[in-house]
Design a protein around this motif. Structure first.
Motif, PDB file in Angstrom:
ATOM      1  N   GLY A  18       6.809  84.832 -63.264  1.00 22.54           N
ATOM      2  CA  GLY A  18       7.002  83.699 -64.152  1.00 22.54           C
ATOM      3  C   GLY A  18       6.029  83.788 -65.317  1.00 22.54           C
ATOM      4  N   PRO A  19       6.531  83.930 -66.517  1.00 22.03           N
ATOM      5  CA  PRO A  19       5.643  84.027 -67.674  1.00 22.03           C
ATOM      6  C   PRO A  19       5.219  82.657 -68.176  1.00 22.03           C
ATOM      7  CG  PRO A  19       7.900  84.275 -68.383  1.00 22.03           C
ATOM      8  CD  PRO A  19       7.930  84.143 -66.880  1.00 22.03           C
ATOM      9  N   GLY A  20       4.109  82.629 -68.891  1.00 18.98           N
ATOM     10  CA  GLY A  20       3.727  81.450 -69.653  1.00 18.98           C
ATOM     11  C   GLY A  20       4.701  81.331 -70.824  1.00 18.98           C
ATOM     12  N   ALA A  21       4.310  80.620 -71.837  1.00 21.79           N
ATOM     13  CA  ALA A  21       5.160  80.476 -73.025  1.00 21.79           C
ATOM     14  C   ALA A  21       5.314  81.845 -73.694  1.00 21.79           C
ATOM     15  CB  ALA A  21       4.549  79.476 -73.993  1.00 21.79           C
ATOM     16  N   LEU A  22       6.546  82.307 -73.811  1.00 15.87           N
ATOM     17  CA  LEU A  22       6.808  83.637 -74.377  1.00 15.87           C
ATOM     18  C   LEU A  22       6.616  83.663 -75.884  1.00 15.87           C
ATOM     19  CD1 LEU A  22       9.974  84.676 -72.377  1.00 15.87           C
ATOM     20  CD2 LEU A  22       7.687  85.662 -72.187  1.00 15.87           C
ATOM     21  N   THR A  23       6.014  84.755 -76.351  1.00 17.56           N
ATOM     22  CA  THR A  23       5.854  84.988 -77.785  1.00 17.56           C
ATOM     23  C   THR A  23       6.481  86.339 -78.128  1.00 17.56           C
ATOM     24  OG1 THR A  23       3.766  86.199 -77.698  1.00 17.56           O
ATOM     25  CG2 THR A  23       3.628  83.780 -77.700  1.00 17.56           C
ATOM     26  N   ASP A  24       6.634  86.599 -79.407  1.00 14.10           N
ATOM     27  CA  ASP A  24       7.122  87.897 -79.880  1.00 14.10           C
ATOM     28  C   ASP A  24       5.965  88.808 -80.277  1.00 14.10           C
ATOM     29  OD1 ASP A  24       9.830  87.395 -79.530  1.00 14.10           O
ATOM     30  OD2 ASP A  24      10.022  86.441 -81.478  1.00 14.10           O
ATOM     31  N   GLY A  25       4.791  88.527 -79.754  1.00  9.64           N
ATOM     32  CA  GLY A  25       3.613  89.317 -80.093  1.00  9.64           C
ATOM     33  C   GLY A  25       3.733  90.753 -79.616  1.00  9.64           C
ATOM     34  N   PRO A  26       2.813  91.601 -80.046  1.00 11.20           N
ATOM     35  CA  PRO A  26       2.847  93.014 -79.675  1.00 11.20           C
ATOM     36  C   PRO A  26       2.395  93.233 -78.230  1.00 11.20           C
ATOM     37  CG  PRO A  26       0.871  92.561 -80.925  1.00 11.20           C
ATOM     38  CD  PRO A  26       1.688  91.290 -80.936  1.00 11.20           C
ATOM     39  N   TYR A  27       2.780  94.351 -77.680  1.00 14.21           N
ATOM     40  CA  TYR A  27       2.310  94.778 -76.363  1.00 14.21           C
ATOM     41  C   TYR A  27       0.798  94.968 -76.415  1.00 14.21           C
ATOM     42  CZ  TYR A  27       1.132  98.036 -72.644  1.00 14.21           C
ATOM     43  OH  TYR A  27       0.535  98.638 -71.584  1.00 14.21           O
ATOM     44  N   THR A  28       0.084  94.436 -75.429  1.00 11.49           N
ATOM     45  CA  THR A  28      -1.367  94.637 -75.359  1.00 11.49           C
ATOM     46  C   THR A  28      -1.797  95.350 -74.088  1.00 11.49           C
ATOM     47  OG1 THR A  28      -1.875  92.564 -74.209  1.00 11.49           O
ATOM     48  CG2 THR A  28      -1.736  92.485 -76.631  1.00 11.49           C
ATOM     49  N   GLY A  29      -1.058  95.141 -72.991  1.00  9.60           N
ATOM     50  CA  GLY A  29      -1.452  95.721 -71.705  1.00  9.60           C
ATOM     51  C   GLY A  29      -2.626  94.994 -71.079  1.00  9.60           C
ATOM     52  N   VAL A  30      -3.061  93.910 -71.718  1.00  8.98           N
ATOM     53  CA  VAL A  30      -4.206  93.137 -71.219  1.00  8.98           C
ATOM     54  C   VAL A  30      -3.728  91.708 -70.964  1.00  8.98           C
ATOM     55  CG1 VAL A  30      -6.531  92.307 -71.723  1.00  8.98           C
ATOM     56  CG2 VAL A  30      -5.785  94.543 -72.577  1.00  8.98           C
ATOM     57  N   TYR A  31      -3.694  91.320 -69.699  1.00  9.41           N
ATOM     58  CA  TYR A  31      -3.211  89.992 -69.329  1.00  9.41           C
ATOM     59  C   TYR A  31      -3.752  89.624 -67.949  1.00  9.41           C
ATOM     60  CZ  TYR A  31       0.226  93.299 -67.436  1.00  9.41           C
ATOM     61  OH  TYR A  31       0.831  94.367 -66.834  1.00  9.41           O
ATOM     62  N   ARG A  32      -3.566  88.370 -67.593  1.00 11.68           N
ATOM     63  CA  ARG A  32      -4.020  87.899 -66.282  1.00 11.68           C
ATOM     64  C   ARG A  32      -2.809  87.494 -65.453  1.00 11.68           C
ATOM     65  NH1 ARG A  32      -7.389  83.146 -67.044  1.00 11.68           N
ATOM     66  NH2 ARG A  32      -6.072  82.757 -68.849  1.00 11.68           N
ATOM     67  N   VAL A  33      -2.899  87.743 -64.163  1.00  8.66           N
ATOM     68  CA  VAL A  33      -1.815  87.407 -63.250  1.00  8.66           C
ATOM     69  C   VAL A  33      -2.345  86.461 -62.185  1.00  8.66           C
ATOM     70  CG1 VAL A  33      -0.152  88.326 -61.597  1.00  8.66           C
ATOM     71  CG2 VAL A  33      -0.718  89.639 -63.652  1.00  8.66           C
ATOM     72  N   GLY A  34      -1.694  85.315 -62.051  1.00 14.75           N
ATOM     73  CA  GLY A  34      -2.070  84.351 -61.027  1.00 14.75           C
ATOM     74  C   GLY A  34      -1.092  84.396 -59.875  1.00 14.75           C
ATOM     75  N   ARG A  35      -1.618  84.232 -58.681  1.00 16.36           N
ATOM     76  CA  ARG A  35      -0.777  84.183 -57.485  1.00 16.36           C
ATOM     77  C   ARG A  35      -0.727  82.770 -56.907  1.00 16.36           C
ATOM     78  NH1 ARG A  35      -2.560  88.969 -58.343  1.00 16.36           N
ATOM     79  NH2 ARG A  35      -1.327  90.789 -57.852  1.00 16.36           N
ATOM     80  N   GLN A  36      -1.590  81.929 -57.385  1.00 16.69           N
ATOM     81  CA  GLN A  36      -1.643  80.539 -56.930  1.00 16.69           C
ATOM     82  C   GLN A  36      -1.476  79.608 -58.128  1.00 16.69           C
ATOM     83  OE1 GLN A  36      -1.891  79.752 -53.643  1.00 16.69           O
ATOM     84  NE2 GLN A  36      -1.891  81.944 -53.230  1.00 16.69           N
ATOM     85  N   GLY A  37      -0.511  79.876 -58.963  1.00 16.56           N
ATOM     86  CA  GLY A  37      -0.290  79.069 -60.155  1.00 16.56           C
ATOM     87  C   GLY A  37      -0.801  79.753 -61.405  1.00 16.56           C
ATOM     88  N   PRO A  39      -3.153  80.963 -64.236  1.00 18.78           N
ATOM     89  CA  PRO A  39      -4.585  81.202 -64.398  1.00 18.78           C
ATOM     90  C   PRO A  39      -5.182  80.214 -65.400  1.00 18.78           C
ATOM     91  CG  PRO A  39      -3.412  83.275 -64.409  1.00 18.78           C
ATOM     92  CD  PRO A  39      -2.373  82.181 -64.462  1.00 18.78           C
ATOM     93  N   LYS A  40      -6.358  79.730 -65.105  1.00 15.01           N
ATOM     94  CA  LYS A  40      -7.014  78.706 -65.923  1.00 15.01           C
ATOM     95  C   LYS A  40      -7.116  79.138 -67.387  1.00 15.01           C
ATOM     96  CE  LYS A  40     -10.895  75.605 -65.916  1.00 15.01           C
ATOM     97  NZ  LYS A  40     -11.959  75.035 -65.105  1.00 15.01           N
ATOM     98  N   GLY A  41      -6.692  78.237 -68.265  1.00 11.90           N
ATOM     99  CA  GLY A  41      -6.790  78.473 -69.698  1.00 11.90           C
ATOM    100  C   GLY A  41      -5.657  79.298 -70.281  1.00 11.90           C
ATOM    101  N   GLY A  42      -4.801  79.846 -69.435  1.00  9.41           N
ATOM    102  CA  GLY A  42      -3.711  80.673 -69.930  1.00  9.41           C
ATOM    103  C   GLY A  42      -2.504  79.849 -70.316  1.00  9.41           C
ATOM    104  N   ARG A  43      -1.875  80.222 -71.403  1.00  6.50           N
ATOM    105  CA  ARG A  43      -0.683  79.494 -71.843  1.00  6.50           C
ATOM    106  C   ARG A  43       0.416  80.411 -72.344  1.00  6.50           C
ATOM    107  NH1 ARG A  43      -4.592  75.789 -74.219  1.00  6.50           N
ATOM    108  NH2 ARG A  43      -4.684  73.956 -72.895  1.00  6.50           N
ATOM    109  N   LYS A  44       0.060  81.444 -73.080  1.00  7.64           N
ATOM    110  CA  LYS A  44       1.063  82.268 -73.762  1.00  7.64           C
ATOM    111  C   LYS A  44       1.027  83.701 -73.257  1.00  7.64           C
ATOM    112  CE  LYS A  44       0.836  79.610 -78.023  1.00  7.64           C
ATOM    113  NZ  LYS A  44       0.609  79.646 -79.461  1.00  7.64           N
ATOM    114  N   ILE A  45       2.132  84.392 -73.527  1.00  4.99           N
ATOM    115  CA  ILE A  45       2.219  85.810 -73.188  1.00  4.99           C
ATOM    116  C   ILE A  45       3.346  86.435 -74.007  1.00  4.99           C
ATOM    117  CG2 ILE A  45       3.768  85.425 -71.223  1.00  4.99           C
ATOM    118  CD1 ILE A  45       0.956  88.011 -71.230  1.00  4.99           C
TER     119      ILE A  45
END
Length: 72
Positions: A18-37, A39-45
């Protein structure tokens, strides 16, 4: 929710991404993955980074039967 419930009750190996709010931004390869909801402070991807995680999960047996949330 019905689809998730049917998947969870099945005999299939599954991983939900389940992604956060999707953007058309470039690939970064740097992101956080939560298994219990979310991740704190995360909104977009960027959709490119969601695709990256999904491709990795195809061969990752550690996250079978997990619901993952991906954000920056």
């Amino acid at each position: 929710k019905q689809v998730e419930q049917r998947l969870e009750q099945s005999d299939l190996d599954w991983t939900i991404v389940g992604p956060g709010a999707l953007t058309d931004g470039p690939y970064t390869g740097v992101y956080r993955v939560g298994r219990q909801g979310i991740p704190k402070g995360g909104r977009k991807i960027a959709s490119a980074d969601v695709a990256d995680l999904m491709l990795k999960e195809v061969s990752n047996t550690q996250d079978i039967h997990e619901k993952l949330v991906i954000v920056y």
